[in-house]
Design an enzyme around this catalytic site. Structure first.
Site, PDB file in Angstrom:
ATOM      1  N   TYR A 163      -9.050  -7.794 -12.692  1.00  8.15           N
ATOM      2  CA  TYR A 163     -10.326  -7.280 -12.206  1.00  8.15           C
ATOM      3  C   TYR A 163     -11.081  -6.618 -13.344  1.00  8.15           C
ATOM      4  CZ  TYR A 163     -13.768  -4.921  -9.317  1.00  8.15           C
ATOM      5  OH  TYR A 163     -14.945  -4.496  -8.757  1.00  8.15           O
ATOM      6  N   ASP A 193     -10.576  -3.985 -22.165  1.00  8.92           N
ATOM      7  CA  ASP A 193     -11.147  -3.319 -20.990  1.00  8.92           C
ATOM      8  C   ASP A 193     -10.267  -2.122 -20.666  1.00  8.92           C
ATOM      9  OD1 ASP A 193     -12.001  -2.392 -18.577  1.00  8.92           O
ATOM     10  OD2 ASP A 193     -12.160  -4.353 -17.608  1.00  8.92           O
ATOM     11  N   LYS A 249     -14.905   5.063 -15.601  1.00  4.12           N
ATOM     12  CA  LYS A 249     -14.095   5.957 -14.740  1.00  4.12           C
ATOM     13  C   LYS A 249     -13.904   7.364 -15.299  1.00  4.12           C
ATOM     14  CE  LYS A 249     -11.731   2.118 -12.440  1.00  4.12           C
ATOM     15  NZ  LYS A 249     -12.092   1.956 -11.039  1.00  4.12           N
TER      16      LYS A 249
END
Ligand code: PMP
Length: 456
Positions: free
Chosen positions: A157, A259, A286
């Site tokens: 993801y 990522d 985040k």
């Protein structure tokens, strides 16, 4: 109230469903949102739990129930809810204004902190989400190399940019041969040209990765890799896989995009550094926003120069109304300053202790379950050995049932355990919370032994 770690078989499980106030809100929500929610990732079993407030490691729902939060807004809140230093920083900043077309000192502070911590993060740009960060990292790689394609890991993801959605939700029916994972569409109507421009790799498959990258080397701008992709299993990367990926990429002028949106929390220098990967570009998000919307693209100055407009139109123009807004900047800076080496060491110890204790329970009971994860992250898999990749982590129907029952059981005992994604610990947690998690896990194994037999 936290359940005692010592469970008896007849411990009365509380209802797993959300309560009446949640039900009332959901009814209203269904009249205004397509399925009653504003994001697909909202848990609903059978309805969403509406939250009234968070308190450190816990949240309180609108019906007054207090639960240990192992989701923490999908691993964002590394200091839990209502972290005082962040509240103070945001309160101060809010009085000065929430957004300007001009830059602020706050963005320089957060950028400097991140560039000091993460090796090879020499220049950075802020955006508002991890999705945007990944998108601009890919565009930067295209702008730098002049190539259109990307390579990514099956099942991983990376947010909602079309190219990274490819093969995000492959199934045994469409994922294709083991040595050539299919570029599957994520949504109805996804352009065929997008599918053609994505090379799908299997995690931990060193030889396959080399072969598939080499086949289309001249077309590939970047290989996008989260060193421990949570939805693909939160599986540990094998050193040979990462080194092969890196060598092949370097040999063919393919950039590596790390990522770290979710996994930056694995270490002071980030997750790539933890596993010896040396990305050319990074996507962050985040935790670096302290609970406020954020994303960041960063990397080597030579590549980040594609954003440089000091000598005219850059190779890659990038803007954004709320990019680098001072509220996200000060919240993130405050959270990151508090996330010092001691705080990370605390999480490291807590996480290893938890995974070890869960594994001890599995060994003692012979339950057909396994644990993956690192640092403050963990996943419980309904299979006897830890998965090596997305296909192994994929749930057949019985496994899906067990996973659902596990989440229900935890909620029944006042712990929110994300299903199919990484569960996370936060700095306000301690031995008490670890005891509670292990206690509920043990009770689950005792209560569901018949169901577990089906996969043994
Ligand atoms: N990359 C990874 C690895 C993620 O886990 C996420 C979010 N879960 C994203 C990108 C997208 O971030 P956002 O939800 O902030 O757009």
């Amino acid at each position: 109230m936290l359940p005692s770690p010592a469970f008896s078989q007849d411990f009365p499980p509380a209802e797993f469903s959300a309560g009446l106030r949640s039900q009332g809100l959901f009814e209203r929500a269904r009249a205004v949102f397509p399925d009653g929610t504003t994001r697909i990732t909202v848990d609903r079993d059978p309805l969403p739990r509406y939250v009234s407030r968070g308190e450190g490691a816990y949240l309180v729902d609108v019906d007054g129930r207090r639960l240990l939060d192992l989701n923490a807004n999908f691993t964002t809140l590394i200091h839990g809810h209502g972290f005082e230093p962040v509240i103070a920083a945001v309160e101060r900043e809010l009085r000065k204004g929430s957004c300007f077309a001009n830059p602020t000192e706050a963005e320089v502070e957060l950028a400097s902190l991140l560039c000091e911590r993460v090796p090879r993060l020499e220049r950075i740009r802020f955006v508002n989400t991890g999705t945007e960060a990944v998108m601009f990292a890919i565009k930067a790689a295209r702008a730098f190399t002049g190539r259109p394609c990307i390579a990514k890991i099956e099942g991983a993801y990376h947010g909602a940019y079309d190219w990274v959605e490819v093969a995000q939700a492959s199934t045994p029916q469409d994922w294709g041969p083991a040595d050539r994972p299919a570029s599957t569409a994520y949504y109805h109507g996804m352009p065929a040209s997008v599918l053609e421009d994505v090379v799908v790799l299997r995690f931990n498959d060193a030889a396959g990765t080399r072969r598939l990258l080499e086949e289309r080397a001249g077309d590939i701008a970047a290989v996008l890799i989260d060193p421990m992709p949570s939805r693909a299993g939160l599986v540990a990367p094998e050193p040979e896989f990462l080194s092969t990926l890196q060598e092949t990429a370097r040999k063919h002028g393919i950039l590596i995009i790390g990522d770290e949106v979710l996994n930056l929390r694995q270490g002071y220098h980030g997750v790539s550094a933890r596993y010896g990967l040396e990305p050319d570009l990074f996507a962050l998000g985040k935790i670096i926003g302290g609970g406020f919307p954020i994303g960041a693209i960063g990397g080597l100055s030579e590549i980040m120069a594609v954003f440089d407009s000091s000598r005219g139109r850059p190779l890659l123009p990038q803007g954004g109304t709320f990019s680098a807004n001072p509220i996200s900047m000060v919240a993130g800076h405050s959270a990151m300053v508090s996330l010092d080496r001691d705080a990370l060491a605390h999480l490291e110890v807590l996480g290893s202790d938890l995974r070890k204790r869960l594994n001890d329970v599995i060994t003692r009971t012979g339950a057909p379950l396994s644990i993956t994860g690192a640092a403050s992250l963990f996943r419980i898999h309904p299979r006897p050995t830890p998965p090596r990749d997305f296909r192994e982590a994929y749930h057949a129907p019985t496994q899906a049932r067990i996973s659902k029952e596990l989440t229900r059981f935890f909620v029944s005992h006042d712990i929110i355990l994300p299903g199919g994604a990484a569960a996370c610990l936060s700095t306000p947690m301690g031995e008490r919370e670890i005891d509670a998690i292990v206690g509920v896990f043990e009770a689950f194994l005792a209560a569901k032994s018949a169901l577990l037999e089906e996969i043994a």
